[in-house]
Design a protein around this motif. Structure first.
Motif, PDB file in Angstrom:
ATOM      1  N   UNK A 708     -29.522  10.928 -76.457  1.00  0.00           N
ATOM      2  CA  UNK A 708     -29.505  10.747 -77.911  1.00  0.00           C
ATOM      3  C   UNK A 708     -30.688   9.910 -78.381  1.00  0.00           C
ATOM      4  N   UNK A 709     -31.072   8.945 -77.564  1.00  0.00           N
ATOM      5  CA  UNK A 709     -32.171   8.049 -77.948  1.00  0.00           C
ATOM      6  C   UNK A 709     -33.515   8.775 -78.013  1.00  0.00           C
ATOM      7  N   UNK A 710     -33.588   9.957 -77.412  1.00  0.00           N
ATOM      8  CA  UNK A 710     -34.834  10.728 -77.443  1.00  0.00           C
ATOM      9  C   UNK A 710     -35.107  11.331 -78.815  1.00  0.00           C
ATOM     10  N   UNK A 711     -34.071  11.383 -79.668  1.00  0.00           N
ATOM     11  CA  UNK A 711     -34.185  12.095 -80.939  1.00  0.00           C
ATOM     12  C   UNK A 711     -33.965  11.138 -82.113  1.00  0.00           C
ATOM     13  N   UNK A 712     -34.955  11.031 -82.942  1.00  0.00           N
ATOM     14  CA  UNK A 712     -34.841  10.170 -84.133  1.00  0.00           C
ATOM     15  C   UNK A 712     -34.018  10.888 -85.204  1.00  0.00           C
ATOM     16  N   UNK A 713     -33.182  10.140 -85.898  1.00  0.00           N
ATOM     17  CA  UNK A 713     -32.397  10.713 -86.996  1.00  0.00           C
ATOM     18  C   UNK A 713     -32.871  10.173 -88.346  1.00  0.00           C
ATOM     19  N   UNK A 714     -33.979   9.446 -88.333  1.00  0.00           N
ATOM     20  CA  UNK A 714     -34.516   8.897 -89.579  1.00  0.00           C
ATOM     21  C   UNK A 714     -34.896  10.027 -90.538  1.00  0.00           C
ATOM     22  N   UNK A 715     -34.415   9.922 -91.771  1.00  0.00           N
ATOM     23  CA  UNK A 715     -34.771  10.882 -92.807  1.00  0.00           C
ATOM     24  C   UNK A 715     -34.020  12.192 -92.764  1.00  0.00           C
ATOM     25  N   UNK A 716     -33.124  12.358 -91.786  1.00  0.00           N
ATOM     26  CA  UNK A 716     -32.377  13.608 -91.700  1.00  0.00           C
ATOM     27  C   UNK A 716     -31.254  13.638 -92.738  1.00  0.00           C
ATOM     28  N   UNK A 724     -30.554  19.605 -85.466  1.00  0.00           N
ATOM     29  CA  UNK A 724     -30.637  18.513 -84.495  1.00  0.00           C
ATOM     30  C   UNK A 724     -29.795  18.839 -83.266  1.00  0.00           C
ATOM     31  N   UNK A 725     -28.617  19.390 -83.500  1.00  0.00           N
ATOM     32  CA  UNK A 725     -27.750  19.770 -82.383  1.00  0.00           C
ATOM     33  C   UNK A 725     -28.439  20.791 -81.482  1.00  0.00           C
ATOM     34  N   UNK A 726     -29.168  21.732 -82.088  1.00  0.00           N
ATOM     35  CA  UNK A 726     -29.881  22.737 -81.302  1.00  0.00           C
ATOM     36  C   UNK A 726     -30.985  22.101 -80.471  1.00  0.00           C
ATOM     37  N   UNK A 727     -31.629  21.090 -81.003  1.00  0.00           N
ATOM     38  CA  UNK A 727     -32.702  20.408 -80.264  1.00  0.00           C
ATOM     39  C   UNK A 727     -32.152  19.654 -79.057  1.00  0.00           C
ATOM     40  N   UNK A 728     -30.932  19.159 -79.164  1.00  0.00           N
ATOM     41  CA  UNK A 728     -30.334  18.377 -78.074  1.00  0.00           C
ATOM     42  C   UNK A 728     -29.701  19.264 -77.002  1.00  0.00           C
ATOM     43  N   UNK A 729     -29.731  20.569 -77.195  1.00  0.00           N
ATOM     44  CA  UNK A 729     -29.025  21.489 -76.303  1.00  0.00           C
ATOM     45  C   UNK A 729     -30.013  22.317 -75.494  1.00  0.00           C
ATOM     46  N   UNK A 730     -29.673  22.599 -74.252  1.00  0.00           N
ATOM     47  CA  UNK A 730     -30.421  23.565 -73.453  1.00  0.00           C
ATOM     48  C   UNK A 730     -29.490  24.753 -73.251  1.00  0.00           C
TER      49      UNK A 730
END
Length: 846
Positions: A708-716, A724-730
């Protein structure tokens, strides 16, 4: 009074079964029907929607209709693993059926303006989505028995192909479950057991594979049986009928436009939308809820609704809310089986009607599709692909056979060819030109895209087949000097010489796809074998032959019995593996045959932990590879039975992805003792994490917080949540790994790189010692498919396969999937190596 009471009880019982059932005419337009065609309810003895039909009942009804109607022809296309018949039901005018072979032959020469349009309707590829299979009965009856003039007109221009059950084994597994657990009184409670199947659901086939992911991969028998008929008929439109959750309504494509594979022409989506107007009209007429242009996607070409999209047709996915039994309460009220069946009937007929009324449009589309494909091939920067595999002709042949099943032309090289710094030998190299009818299929199988318009995937995003099968391939921009045969490749029988019955020892090399199959058979029969843990050279037929580490040696002096030489000869012939005759134990270089570096091999007896908590799909992949491909019996024991199991009976335990927290502390301690006493555990994905949590596997893993720390949620904003969920998924992508070729678990591999499949964010972080790392991901590992760059960077250089001692035992683990969907034959070899060579290495855990 007594007789009246009995009558009322019987009547009440019958009403409880039939309250949601209908005669076939209740599912169909208000036509006049021939008395000469038997109705489903007359033939079966119950109405549609009253019971879930068995596959044999379905086949017998279709046989009956074919015998009664000149419009219907039944074709057997093969048998499933459980020996159930796979059938096609072809429906058209009697005139068209009489000349069907000629019509199909003409199609193979190119579309003719006068050819009938072909509509293929495939039902219940997921066997527990059974409303489709039941609907096929009504559709067949309607087309065979209707006396309406419109049907005669339509059939004159249309060939309809029904595949009433794409998954007969799964269908009967589900039917048996529901019919076993239904009560006399209908039970709509979603918690009732009728609506909750056991671990092996009816969704999958015999081995546990999702056949709706196998159209492109063709790993399963049912798919291979079908594919040649698909290419004979070349459907203009294909309907693929499914079910989804009970709280949904009804879905038909097009889905989300941005989630369509770029190889699919935009016109395909437009024509899908054209047909959607016919579906909506049919459902509107009955005030039925539905939706479109949401959910799902048209990206992965291995599904029934997408494979037609690269074969000149229009594939359409239909999804009906499932009662998963006879009725179930939902947010939309009481959902009945009958209701779902009728939706499938309505949209089956709307598909036929829409295709027929726009037949010229679909004919022109198909012709343009292939003309545009040839133009696109000419505009490519490459001319084709050169493929080669010098060591394992069996795996290469397996790959070539898959290409040929997709009607791809493959040409053998007639002379060696040099590209870059490598020479491709003519005996093991082949050329696939892009300029051919199946251009788009070739690109779908070979391309390695990593960036896409929409990175949200319903299924996998990377499936490059030569990577999966570890076949060397390169794109060729120039073909000067490339000499190929004038005729396409055809499979040939391979014969191997009989071994010499007076040899001092026999040897066979481990790089063949079926080497493990041969070894296991010989060990099971009592033949004693050794694996060379170091290389050696011997004189074979007057020439020096260099044997690599991993070679299997069978010394004559340690054998017992009188039949062992015959057994070696018999099974080398059946597996197609060459046996080398060695005349002396003294080698000309390297270790001698009596060396302590010749590690003794013993028969294996593997166990797979299955049942609730274990992934049925990964269990299926493991079982298929070991059982069907290598003929190694694999005992499956559910988690719930492990406390009563004698682990000492087994040499290996395989743990696939799943949740093992329900295992008691006592069971875990028994497992640890078995392991320390000499057992071997192989674990992948969350099973590996579970072993690490129990301090059995000495590996640290990246935790969820780190991901989770790899992905910033600022401004979302809220609308960015799905992205964002798609980015965190393989969802499924291919990564390059680097092998330690000195390790016994890599015996048989000639290249130090190996593609691996990954469909989770489980990442191994650190390992206590370098000697425990068998494979690690490369610095730039992403080869094919989508994965966010943050995750790619985290995966880079991380362990891909680790192995170490636990007492006298071994633990082997990976965060990846080695036998994914039955076609990952490259990394699958690490599984067979883990079976036979786990004790050939020794590496301390710290």
């Amino acid at each position: 009074m007594h007789k009246q009471l009995i009558f009322l009880v019987i009547l009440t019982s019958l009403l409880s079964f039939t309250v949601n059932a209908k005669k076939v005419t209740g599912y169909l337009p208000n036509h006049s029907f021939s008395d000469h065609i038997v109705t489903p309810e007359t033939h079966l003895g119950f109405e549609l929607g009253e019971r879930h039909i068995r596959h044999d009942q379905l086949v017998r009804y279709m046989e009956k209709v074919a015998s009664q109607s000149e419009r219907v022809q039944l074709t057997d296309i093969g048998f499933t693993q459980e020996m159930r018949r796979q059938i096609l039901v072809t429906i058209s005018s009697p005139e068209n059926l009489k000349k069907l072979p000629t019509l199909l032959a003409q199609k193979n020469k190119g579309d003719t303006s006068g050819d009938p349009i072909v509509v293929w309707l495939g039902y219940s590829v997921h066997g527990d989505e059974i409303s489709g299979a039941n609907a096929s009965l009504a559709v067949a009856y309607h087309l065979a028995a209707s006396q309406d003039k419109s049907i005669d007109e339509m059939l004159a221009d249309t060939i309809i192909v029904l595949e009433p059950s794409l998954n007969p084994d799964g269908m009967d597994r589900f039917t048996t479950w529901v019919n076993t657990h239904r009560g006399t009184a209908p039970n709509a409670d979603p918690n009732h057991i009728e609506h909750h199947q056991d671990w092996r659901t009816g969704r999958t086939n015999h081995f546990g594979f999702d056949l709706n992911r196998d159209w492109l991969l063709l790993s399963q028998k049912e798919s291979r049986n079908r594919i040649s008929y698909f290419h004979q008929y070349q459907p203009h439109v294909l309907g693929d009928f499914h079910e989804m959750g009970a709280n949904s309504t009804f879905f038909f494509q097009p889905g989300i436009p941005t989630r369509t594979h770029p190889l699919t022409p935009k016109r395909n989506t437009e024509l899908t939308q054209l047909l959607a107007t016919f579906h909506s009209a049919a459902l509107d007429a009955e005030n039925r809820l539905y939706y479109s242009q949401e959910s799902f996607d048209d990206f992965y070409y291995g599904k029934g609704s997408t494979y037609p999209d690269i074969n000149g047709g229009i594939g359409i996915l239909f999804e009906q809310a499932s009662s998963r039994g006879y009725q179930q309460q939902s947010i939309n009220g009481l959902l009945t089986f009958e209701y779902g069946v009728k939706n499938q009937v309505l949209t089956s007929l709307s598909t036929i009607n829409g295709a027929w009324k726009n037949k010229e449009t679909f004919r022109k589309y198909r012709a343009k599709f292939y003309n545009d494909a040839m133009k696109a091939a000419e505009n490519e920067k490459i001319n084709g692909y050169l493929i080669s595999e010098a060591n394992d002709s069996q795996r290469l042949t397996h790959f070539l056979e898959k290409l040929a099943l997709h009607q791809i032309d493959i040409y053998p090289l007639t002379e060696d060819f040099r590209a870059g710094k490598k020479t491709y030998k003519k005996a093991s190299s082949f050329y696939v030109p892009l300029a051919q009818k199946q251009y788009r299929v070739i690109q779908a199988l070979f391309s390695q895209g990593t960036n896409f318009q929409d990175n949200t995937f319903y299924d996998v995003s990377g499936w490059t087949m030569p990577l999966a099968m570890d076949i060397d391939f390169i794109p060729l921009a120039r073909t000067r000097g490339l000499d190929v045969a004038k005729t396409t490749w055809q499979p040939q029988n391979v014969e191997v010489e009989m071994p010499d019955k007076s040899a001092y020892a026999y040897a066979f090399e481990w790089h063949h796809m079926y080497s493990a199959k041969l070894l296991n058979k010989l060990l099971t029969l009592g033949v004693k074998a050794r694996v060379a843990t170091k290389k050696f050279s011997s004189i074979i037929n007057g020439q020096t032959h260099n044997f690599k580490a991993g070679t299997i040696v069978i010394p004559a002096g340690i054998q017992t019995g009188t039949q062992w030489r015959d057994q070696v000869a018999k099974y080398s012939q059946s597996t197609g593996i060459e046996i080398f005759n060695i005349a002396t134990g003294l080698t000309i270089e390297g270790i001698d045959l009596g060396s302590r570096s010749m590690h003794a091999l013993t028969p294996v007896k593997p166990l797979l932990v299955g049942g609730k908590g274990s992934s049925q799909y990964e269990a299926a992949e493991l079982r298929y590879y070991l059982d069907d491909m290598l003929n190694i019996p694999l005992t499956v024991v559910e988690q719930a039975r492990l406390p009563r199991l004698n682990f000492a009976s087994y040499s290996h335990i395989f743990l696939v992805d799943g949740n093992y927290n329900a295992l008691s502390k006592k069971t875990v301690e028994r497992l640890k003792r078995w392991l320390s006493n000499g057992g071997t555990i192989f674990a992948q994905k969350r099973a590996a994490k579970w072993l690490a949590d129990k301090e059995i596997l000495q590996v640290k893993l990246v935790d969820k917080e780190e991901i989770n720390a790899l992905f910033s949620i600022d401004g979302l904003r809220y609308q960015d949540k799905e992205r964002l969920s798609a980015r965190k998924r393989i969802a499924g992508a291919i990564f390059q790994s680097e092998l330690d070729l000195s390790h016994p678990l890599t015996y048989g591999f000639s290249n130090d790189t190996l593609p691996m499949f990954k469909n989770s964010t489980l990442i191994m972080d650190t390992v206590d010692t370098a000697f425990n790392i068998v494979a690690k991901h490369t610095p730039t590992p992403l080869l094919s498919g989508y994965t966010d760059k943050n995750l790619v960077n985290k995966i880079a250089r991380s362990p891909a396969l680790v192995a170490h001692n636990v007492g006298r035992g071994r633990v082997i683990a990976t965060p990846n999937v080695f036998a994914f969907r039955g076609y990952w034959l490259g990394s699958a070899r690490l599984l067979s190596n883990s079976l036979f060579f786990a004790k050939a290495f020794s590496a301390s855990a710290n």
